[in-house]
Design a protein around this motif. Structure first.
Motif, mmCIF file in Angstrom:
data_model
loop_
_atom_site.group_PDB
_atom_site.id
_atom_site.type_symbol
_atom_site.label_atom_id
_atom_site.label_comp_id
_atom_site.label_asym_id
_atom_site.label_seq_id
_atom_site.Cartn_x
_atom_site.Cartn_y
_atom_site.Cartn_z
ATOM 1 N N TYR A 31 0.801 -1.231 0.000
ATOM 2 C CA TYR A 31 0.000 0.000 0.000
ATOM 3 C C TYR A 31 0.830 1.276 0.000
ATOM 4 O O TYR A 31 0.347 2.344 0.319
ATOM 5 C CB TYR A 31 -1.021 -0.011 1.142
ATOM 6 C CG TYR A 31 -0.482 0.042 2.545
ATOM 7 C CD1 TYR A 31 -0.178 1.258 3.154
ATOM 8 C CD2 TYR A 31 -0.319 -1.114 3.285
ATOM 9 C CE1 TYR A 31 0.300 1.298 4.438
ATOM 10 C CE2 TYR A 31 0.144 -1.073 4.579
ATOM 11 C CZ TYR A 31 0.459 0.146 5.149
ATOM 12 O OH TYR A 31 0.904 0.184 6.428
ATOM 13 N N ARG A 73 2.525 6.301 2.353
ATOM 14 C CA ARG A 73 1.496 6.071 3.393
ATOM 15 C C ARG A 73 2.123 5.505 4.652
ATOM 16 O O ARG A 73 1.747 5.839 5.779
ATOM 17 C CB ARG A 73 0.441 5.117 2.834
ATOM 18 C CG ARG A 73 -0.735 4.993 3.768
ATOM 19 C CD ARG A 73 -1.898 4.314 3.100
ATOM 20 N NE ARG A 73 -2.715 3.628 4.086
ATOM 21 C CZ ARG A 73 -3.679 2.777 3.824
ATOM 22 N NH1 ARG A 73 -3.950 2.484 2.570
ATOM 23 N NH2 ARG A 73 -4.364 2.221 4.769
ATOM 24 N N PHE A 74 3.112 4.631 4.437
ATOM 25 C CA PHE A 74 3.798 4.035 5.588
ATOM 26 C C PHE A 74 4.433 5.100 6.454
ATOM 27 O O PHE A 74 4.277 5.126 7.677
ATOM 28 C CB PHE A 74 4.848 3.028 5.100
ATOM 29 C CG PHE A 74 5.880 2.696 6.131
ATOM 30 C CD1 PHE A 74 7.172 3.198 6.036
ATOM 31 C CD2 PHE A 74 5.560 1.905 7.222
ATOM 32 C CE1 PHE A 74 8.117 2.886 6.995
ATOM 33 C CE2 PHE A 74 6.505 1.606 8.180
ATOM 34 C CZ PHE A 74 7.793 2.102 8.072
ATOM 35 N N GLU A 102 1.889 7.086 8.352
ATOM 36 C CA GLU A 102 1.386 6.354 9.514
ATOM 37 C C GLU A 102 2.404 6.287 10.619
ATOM 38 O O GLU A 102 2.083 6.444 11.805
ATOM 39 C CB GLU A 102 0.988 4.935 9.099
ATOM 40 C CG GLU A 102 -0.356 4.879 8.452
ATOM 41 C CD GLU A 102 -0.767 3.447 8.179
ATOM 42 O OE1 GLU A 102 -1.856 3.268 7.628
ATOM 43 O OE2 GLU A 102 0.007 2.515 8.513
#
Lengths: 326, 676
Positions: free
Chosen positions: A41, A45-46, A49
Motif C-alpha cells: 500500500y 502512506r507508511f 502512519e
C-alpha cells in the motif's frame, strides 16, 4: 520555527537533541522488515502512519525494550500507554505483586527487564520485602520516576553512596554562600542514629549532576521543592518524594494527577461498549450452541456471531475477508 | 438288661469278680439267635462294625488268681462259632482272659468301657479285632497278633499311633474318633488298604510313605491345613478331606502328582468356598473321576480348563499391568528428577546474570523464592555430582507418553516428539484431554500446531510443572482450535500466584468460551470482569496500532503457523488447504485480540539478532542521508552568507565593465566573433 537558538546548534546536535535520527532509522528499519506487506500500500502512506503514530504515542506498543527506552518521548508514550491499558486494573482495586506488574509490562513490551520493575517496587516499598502487594497508583508513579529518569537515578544512587560513606563527590565545590556551611561528616559512632544524608548537601550534588550531564533530569527547581522541608533523607525516601511530587509528574506530562488517575472518560465509554458486545456475543453463542454436535456446525455459529461483533469495532482491513459459510 | 434289645444277638455273660461283692454280680442271659452268620469271612464285611450274631452261651467266671474276669463259653458255642467271639455291650471295663480259644479269628469288644488292650496275646490267630467305642488310651498289647488284618479302634481315646510294628498284615486300620495329632509309626504297613483317621486332631498330613497298598484314606473332620506325601501312595484311589482347614490348592499340591487318585472330597474346607475352587481342582487333577461325591462330567472338565486358562491370562495381565505401572512410576520419577535439576541449573545461571547486572549499591536481586540460595560456586560441583549419580543409574526412559482412554499424558520434553507418530484416526479422535507435565511451556508452544492437527478433539488441556511464569504465555494458546477446559496446576506454574491470571486467560481466549478453569465453572460475571479489566488493552492493541504494525504482527503469527507445515513431512494437500482456511479464520477469530501474541524467548532473541543487521544498515544509510543533507545545508548557509558579497561583486564587475561604452561594445563584438 526559525528561532535563533535552533539555528545556533550545529546540525548533528540539533538532530540528536530532537532524536530525529532515531525515528528515521527506526522507520527505515521497520520498512525493511515488512517490505512485502508494506509495498502493497505504498511507502508514502507508511511514513505518514509511522510518524503519526510517533506523535500519538502508539509507536512503542509491542516493541522491543531497546526502542522503548531510546528517547524520552518513547518513554513518556510507553508510560501513557501502560496507564491507559491497565487503568482498569487499578480501578478494580486489586493490589498486585511486583511480579504481576512486571507481567503486565511485558504484555506491552515483551523483553522489558525485571530489574527496572524491581527498582520501582523498591521505591514503593522503601526497600523492604519485595514481594509485598502494591496499589496501582503507587506503583505507577514510582515506575514513572524509575523508568523515565533511570540513568539520572543511577548517578544519584552513586552520589548517595558516596555521601553516605562520607566522601564528597564534588571535588570542585561551586562557590555559593552555603559552602561555608559545609558540615562535618558524621562520626562513625553516630552513623546509626542519623539516617540518610543531609538534604542540602545532597541537593548541591544533584544540581551539579543536572548541569554536567545531558540526559533528562527532573527540573532542579522542583527537586529543590521536594527537598525543601526535610533535613535528612534516605535514597528511597528521596525517590518516594519525587514520585509523589505533583509538579514533577506534570512536568513529565505522561500521566494525569493522582486524583484523576482512574478517570478516562473516553476509554470508559469504549469499554462499556466492548463489555456489552461481549455479553451479547456470549449469550448468543450460548443460545445457539447446544450439545457439541458436528464440529462444523458450532464453528459456523461462532463465525457468524463474531462477524457481527468485530465488524463494528475495527474498521475492516481491506484485504481480510470474512468467510461466509452459508 | 435293656441294652439287649438293641443288639441283634446278645450275649449274656455271667461275670463274677472276686473283688466285687456278691450283689454286683451281673447276670447276662444269652439269647439264641437263629439267624446264621455267614460262614465265610468276606473282605468287605471286615470294614464295617459287624455285629456278631452269635448264639453263644458265655460265662465269665471270676478267677481267684487275678482281677480279670475269665471268659468261658459253652462247648456248644465253641463248636458253632469257633472262630469268632463277640463281647459287645457287656459293660466290660477290662479285657477278660480268654482261655482255650486260641484259634479265634474274630474278636468283638464294641461298645464297652475297656481302657487297655490286654489278655489277648494268646489269640495269635486273630484276624479281626474290634474295639470300637471303648475308652482305650493307648494302642498296646497287640504285638503277638501277627495275623491281624482288621483293627478297629474307632471312638476311643487314643492319643498316639504306636505299637503296631508287628501287624504287618494289617489291611484295615480304623482310628476314627480319637485324639491323634500326628501320623506316625505306620510306614511298615505295606498291606494296609484302608486307613481311617477321621475325627481326630490332625493338623497336617505327611509321613505316609511305605503304605504301598493304601487305596482309601479317610481324613474327614480334622484340622488339616496341608497335605504331603500323598503322591507316594501308588494305589490311593479315595481320599476324603472333608471338613478340614485347607484354603489353597498349593497346600495340597502333591495331589496333582498322584496318578491313582480318582475320588476326592474337599467339602467343608475354606477352599471349597472360593470361586476358583472347582476348576482349579479339576484343572490340576485331570485324573479325577469324582469330586465331593459327585461324578465329574466332560462338560465340567471342559469348563474347568477354559476357566483355568482365563485365570492364567488374568494373572499374566495383572502382572504385566503392575510391571507397566512400576515402569511408569520409575520413568515419571526420573523425569521429575531431571526437571528439578534443570530448574536449579537455570536458576543458578539467572542468579549469576543478575549478579553481574545489578548495581553495586543495591542488593543482589532475588528470583523465585523456591530456588536455591545464590551460591553458584557451591552448587556447581554439587550439580555435577548429581549428574554423575544420574548417569550411574540404570537406563530408564527420560520421557513418558501414555494414552489412557480419552487422556493423552506427556511427561518430559522428549515426549513432545511422540506427537509426530502416526496416530490411528480412532485413537487420536478419542483423545479429549491432553496433559503436559515436566515440560517447559515454551517447548509446548512450538508443538501446539501439531496438537491442533493430530488431536482435533482435544478440549481440555492440563499443565503441571511447565514453568508458566508470564500472562503473555497464554497468548500462545489462542492458536488452537478450541479449548473447553484449562487446568493449570499450581505446582511448577508460578503464574497461578498472580491475582489476575484467570481473568487474563478468559480475556485472551474469550473466543473459546471456556467452560471451566481449574475445575471451577466460568460464570458470566467472570467473563464480564475479564473484559472490564483488559478490554481496553485489546482496544488499544487493535485500533490504535498503525496499519502496517497490525499486518506485520499478524503476518508473523501466520508465518509461524506455516513454519510447522513447511517442516512436516508427508503433508497432504488437503491439510494445507485447511491450514489456509484455518489461518484466515485465525485472523477472523477476534482481531482486537489477535495482536496479543507470545513469542518464546529464544525466538524473540533470534528475531532481534536478525534485525541487528538491518539496523546497522539503516543507521549507515540514514547517516549518509544526514551527511548529504548537512552538506547541502552547509552549502546553503554558506551561500546565504556569501551571497550578498557575491552579489555586490557581480554588480561591481558588471558596472566596471559597462563604464566605458566604447571599449565595452568592442569587447562584446570580440566575444561574438570568438564564439563563431
Amino acid at each position: 520555527m526559525l528561532s535563533p537558538e535552533r539555528l545556533a546548534l550545529p546540525d548533528y546536535e540539533y538532530l540528536a537533541q530532537r532524536h530525529v535520527l532515531t525515528y528515521m532509522e527506526d522507520a527505515v528499519c521497520q520498512l525493511l522488515e515488512n517490505r512485502e506487506d508494506i509495498s502493497q500500500y505504498g511507502i508514502a502512506r507508511f511514513f505518514t502512519e509511522y510518524f503519526n503514530s510517533v506523535c500519538q504515542g502508539t509507536h512503542i506498543l509491542f516493541r522491543e525494550f531497546s526502542f522503548v527506552q531510546a528517547t524520552p518521548h518513547n518513554r513518556v508514550s510507553f508510560l501513557r500507554a501502560f496507564w491507559r491499558c491497565f487503568r482498569t486494573v487499578g480501578k478494580n482495586g486489586d493490589l498486585l505483586t511486583m511480579k504481576e506488574y512486571h507481567c503486565l509490562l511485558q504484555l506491552l513490551c515483551p523483553d522489558f527487564p525485571l530489574e527496572l520493575t524491581q527498582k520501582a517496587a523498591r521505591i514503593v516499598l522503601m526497600d523492604d520485602a519485595v514481594d509485598c502487594l502494591m496499589s496501582f497508583s503507587d506503583f505507577l508513579f514510582a515506575f514513572q520516576i524509575q523508568f523515565y529518569y533511570s540513568e539520572f537515578l543511577d548517578s544519584v544512587a552513586a552520589i548517595y553512596e558516596d555521601l553516605l560513606s562520607g566522601k564528597n563527590p564534588n571535588t570542585v565545590i561551586v562557590p555559593t554562600s552555603s559552602s561555608g556551611q559545609h558540615r562535618q561528616r558524621p562520626a562513625l559512632g553516630e552513623a546509626g542514629m542519623l539516617e540518610g544524608v543531609e538534604a542540602s548537601l545532597f541537593y548541591q550534588c544533584l544540581e551539579n549532576l543536572c548541569d554536567r550531564h545531558k540526559y533528562s533530569c527532573p527540573p532542579p527547581a522542583l527537586v529543590k521543592e521536594a527537598l525543601s522541608n526535610v533535613q535528612r533523607l534516605t535514597f528511597y525516601g528521596f525517590l518516594m518524594a519525587l514520585s509523589k511530587h505533583h509538579g514533577i509528574n506534570q512536568a513529565l506530562g505522561a500521566l494525569p494527577d493522582k486524583g484523576d488517575l482512574m478517570h478516562d472518560a473516553a476509554m470508559d465509554e469504549e469499554l462499556e461498549r466492548l463489555v456489552v458486545r461481549s455479553k451479547l456475543h456470549r449469550t448468543s453463542w450460548q443460545h445457539r450452541a447446544k450439545e457439541p454436535g458436528a464440529f462444523g456446525f458450532q464453528r459456523r455459529e461462532k463465525q457468524e456471531a463474531l462477524e457481527r461483533v468485530s465488524s463494528a469495532s475495527v474498521p475492516t482491513p481491506y484485504h481480510y475477508r470474512w468467510e461466509s459459510r452459508e | 438288661m435293656d441294652c439287649q434289645d438293641e443288639v441283634n444277638c446278645g450275649l449274656h455273660l455271667v461275670i463274677q469278680t472276686s473283688s466285687l461283692p456278691e450283689k454286683s454280680k451281673v447276670e447276662f442271659k444269652l439269647n439264641k439267635d437263629t439267624s446264621s452268620f455267614p460262614g465265610r469271612l468276606l473282605q468287605h464285611d471286615l470294614e464295617r462294625n459287624y455285629s456278631s450274631r452269635q448264639g453263644d452261651h458265655i460265662n465269665l467266671v471270676s478267677s481267684s488268681l487275678s482281677s480279670f474276669p475269665i471268659l468261658q463259653r459253652s462247648s456248644e458255642e465253641k463248636i458253632l462259632y469257633s472262630d469268632r467271639l463277640s463281647l459287645e455291650r457287656q459293660k466290660l471295663t477290662v479285657c477278660p482272659i480268654i482261655n482255650g480259644e486260641d484259634h479265634l479269628r474274630l474278636l468283638n469288644f464294641q461298645h464297652n468301657f475297656i481302657t487297655r488292650i490286654q489278655n489277648i496275646s494268646n489269640l495269635q490267630k486273630l484276624i479281626s479285632l474290634d474295639l470300637y467305642d471303648n475308652q482305650i488310651e493307648e494302642i498296646s498289647g497287640l504285638s503277638t497278633l501277627r495275623c491281624l488284618r482288621v483293627l478297629l479302634l474307632g471312638k476311643n481315646r487314643i492319643k498316639k499311633i504306636s505299637n503296631l510294628e508287628n501287624l504287618k498284615s494289617l489291611d484295615v486300620l480304623d482310628l476314627h474318633g480319637n485324639q491323634i495329632t500326628k501320623i506316625e509309626n505306620i510306614n511298615h504297613l505295606c498291606e494296609l488298604r484302608v486307613l481311617n483317621l477321621a475325627r481326630n486332631f490332625l493338623s497336617h498330613v505327611d509321613n505316609l510313605n511305605g503304605l504301598d497298598s493304601l487305596t482309601e484314606l479317610n481324613l474327614r473332620h480334622n484340622q488339616i491345613t496341608f497335605v504331603r506325601d500323598v503322591d507316594n501312595l501308588p494305589c490311593l484311589q479315595h481320599l476324603f478331606l472333608s471338613f478340614n482347614n485347607i484354603s489353597s490348592f498349593d497346600s495340597v499340591s502333591c495331589l496333582a502328582d498322584s496318578s491313582s487318585l480318582s475320588d476326592i472330597t474337599f467339602d467343608g474346607n475354606p477352599i471349597a468356598q472360593e470361586s476358583w475352587y472347582k476348576h482349579t481342582v479339576l484343572q490340576n487333577m485331570m485324573q479325577l473321576r469324582q469330586l465331593d461325591m459327585k461324578r465329574i462330567t466332560e462338560e465340567e472338565r471342559r469348563m474347568a480348563s477354559v476357566l483355568a486358562k482365563k485365570e492364567e491370562e488374568k494373572k499374566r495381565e495383572s502382572h504385566k499391568q503392575s510391571l507397566l505401572k512400576e515402569k511408569k512410576r520409575l520413568t515419571i520419577n526420573n523425569v521429575a528428577r531431571q526437571w528439578d535439576l534443570q530448574q536449579q541449573r537455570v536458576a543458578n545461571i539467572a542468579t549469576d546474570e543478575d549478579r553481574k547486572d545489578s548495581d553495586s549499591a543495591q542488593d543482589p536481586c532475588q528470583i523465585d523464592g523456591s530456588t536455591l540460595s545464590a551460591f553458584p560456586e557451591e552448587t556447581g560441583p554439587l550439580d555435577s555430582g548429581l549428574n554423575n549419580a544420574l548417569q550411574g543409574l540404570s537406563v530408564v526412559d527420560t520421557y513418558l507418553v501414555e494414552v489412557d482412554g480419552d487422556t493423552l499424558s506427556l511427561y518430559g520434553s522428549g515426549a513432545l516428539e511422540s506427537l509426530d507418530r502416526n496416530w490411528s484416526v480412532q485413537t487420536a479422535g478419542m483423545i479429549t484431554t491432553v496433559s503436559f507435565t515436566f515440560i517447559e511451556f515454551d517447548e509446548i508452544v512450538h508443538v501446539l500446531p501439531k496438537l491442533k492437527i493430530k488431536f482435533p478433539n482435544s478440549l481440555h488441556l492440563k499443565f503441571k510443572e511447565t514453568n508458566l511464569v508470564m500472562l503473555q504465555q497464554f497468548n500462545a494458546l489462542a492458536q488452537l482450535r478450541r479449548i473447553d477446559q484449562l487446568t493449570i496446576d499450581p505446582q511448577g506454574n508460578p503464574v497461578v500466584n498472580f491475582t489476575l491470571w484467570k481473568y487474563y486467560v478468559l480475556f485472551r481466549l474469550s473466543h473459546f468460551s471456556m467452560q471451566k478453569i481449574n475445575g471451577t465453572e466460568v460464570t458470566q460475571n467472570d467473563m464480564i470482569m475479564a473484559e472490564r479489566l483488559f478490554g481496553i488493552l485489546a482496544h488499544v492493541a487493535s485500533s490504535e496500532l498503525p496499519q502496517y504494525r497490525l499486518i506485520s504482527i499478524l503476518g508473523d503469527a501466520r508465518k509461524k503457523q506455516f513454519r510447522y507445515l513447511l517442516e512436516s513431512k508427508g503433508k497432504k494437500p488437503g491439510i494445507i488447504n485447511e491450514e489456509n482456511n484455518d489461518s484466515k479464520r485465525l485472523v477472523g477469530e477476534n482481531t482486537n485480540r489477535a495482536t496479543l501474541n507470545y513469542t518464546t524467548k529464544d525466538f524473540y532473541n533470534e528475531k532481534l539478532e536478525e534485525i541487528k543487521e538491518k539496523k546497522k544498515f539503516c543507521k549507515t544509510y540514514i547517516e549518509d542521508l544526514v551527511k548529504e543533507a548537512t552538506e547541502i545545508n552547509m552549502k546553503n548557509e554558506a551561500l546565504q552568507k556569501l551571497w550578498p558579497q557575491m552579489f555586490i561583486e557581480l554588480v561591481r564587475d558588471a558596472v566596471i565593465e559597462i563604464r566605458n561604452k566604447n571599449s565595452y561594445m568592442k569587447l562584446c563584438l570580440q566575444q561574438i566573433t570568438d564564439q563563431k
